[in-house]
Design an enzyme around this catalytic site. Structure first.
Site, PDB file in Angstrom:
ATOM      1  N   GLY A 157     -37.842  30.524  75.819  1.00 55.79           N
ATOM      2  CA  GLY A 157     -37.478  29.999  74.711  1.00 55.79           C
ATOM      3  C   GLY A 157     -36.875  31.037  73.684  1.00 55.79           C
ATOM      4  N   HIS A 173     -24.629  29.449  78.207  1.00 56.17           N
ATOM      5  CA  HIS A 173     -24.470  30.077  79.590  1.00 56.17           C
ATOM      6  C   HIS A 173     -24.332  31.559  79.637  1.00 56.17           C
ATOM      7  CE1 HIS A 173     -23.853  29.756  83.746  1.00 56.17           C
ATOM      8  NE2 HIS A 173     -23.088  30.738  83.783  1.00 56.17           N
ATOM      9  N   ASP A 219     -21.545  23.139  83.362  1.00 57.68           N
ATOM     10  CA  ASP A 219     -20.808  24.411  82.529  1.00 57.68           C
ATOM     11  C   ASP A 219     -19.299  24.087  82.715  1.00 57.68           C
ATOM     12  OD1 ASP A 219     -22.926  26.446  84.443  1.00 57.68           O
ATOM     13  OD2 ASP A 219     -23.274  25.448  82.694  1.00 57.68           O
ATOM     14  N   GLU A 244     -26.370  36.194  73.768  1.00 55.99           N
ATOM     15  CA  GLU A 244     -26.756  34.850  73.626  1.00 55.99           C
ATOM     16  C   GLU A 244     -27.380  34.352  72.314  1.00 55.99           C
ATOM     17  OE1 GLU A 244     -29.036  33.226  77.119  1.00 55.99           O
ATOM     18  OE2 GLU A 244     -28.273  34.751  78.270  1.00 55.99           O
TER      19      GLU A 244
END
Ligand code: GRF
Length: 215
Positions: free
Chosen positions: A15, A113, A154, A183
């Site tokens: 998370g 991703h 994706d 990310e």
């Protein structure tokens, strides 16, 4: 004041991307939004602990609890609807979203991703397998991608990508850690942009509704 954009975040693991979104809302980088619901495919996901610490409603929808896929889809739809979901964020979510839900929220589902799509993505490319593939391919750079989710894996339209170097002697873990930082940056930027767009759209719709020509 415009109604806040309700985000439902789907998780399966640690998370840290969820945490970046929660912190991004807290700091105001993501404006006019709230995480209304966190759904995990894994009852032991630390992401659930992070959500609860922020007072966010959580739910687990897993094959163990709902063996029939149709029931899982039904339960997920119920939860998303009850949370008045405006956008869904797949943040380290390891299951495939049912096509029925992709269609219902088309254009409002984001996924993060850990590679530069179209490199090293698609079925079987998730988590550390992605970074292993980058190293095996001898790539000199990697990075992360946020894209809209469509019914492929994706394959949706890319919203934001950011590169990071692959360094000599990189291990999978070292590269994974460097990409994870990227990310966290781009998931916050992409969610902020999406919420701003949805807020604008809601404002136009309510203005359009007010001015229905009867005034
Ligand atoms: C991240 O690398 C994400 O890209 C992948 O799962 C990993 C863990 O994400 N899908 P998080 O810490 O659970 O957000």
């Amino acid at each position: 004041m415009r109604a806040k954009i309700n985000l439902s975040v789907l998780v399966s693991g640690g998370g840290s991307n969820l945490q970046a979104i929660l912190d991004g809302i807290d700091s105001g980088t993501i404006a006019n939004a709230r995480v209304a619901l966190v759904i995990s495919s894994n009852p032991d996901a630390f992401a659930l602990t992070r959500a609860r610490k922020f007072g966010v409603e959580t739910a687990v929808v897993s094959a163990a609890i709902f063996p029939r896929e149709s029931r899982r889809t039904e339960r997920m739809s119920e939860l998303l609807s009850k949370a008045k979901t405006d956008a869904i964020i797949l943040a380290g979510y390891m299951s495939i979203l049912p096509a029925e839900i992709v269609r219902a929220y088309e254009g409002r589902i984001l996924n993060i991703h850990p590679s530069l799509i179209p490199r090293h993505c698609g079925k079987g490319y998730y988590g550390k397998r992605v970074h292993r593939a980058v190293l095996d391919a001898g790539d000199s750079e990697s990075g992360a991608t946020v894209h809209f989710v469509d019914e492929g894996v994706d394959t949706g339209e890319i919203i934001l990508q950011r590169k990071t170097p692959v360094l000599p002697g990189d291990t999978v873990d070292a590269l994974a850690a460097r990409v994870l930082k990227v990310e966290h940056e781009i998931i916050v930027e992409a969610v902020a942009r999406t919420c701003a767009t949805l807020s604008e759209r809601n404002a136009e719709e309510s203005a359009g509704g007010a001015d229905d020509g009867t005034g």
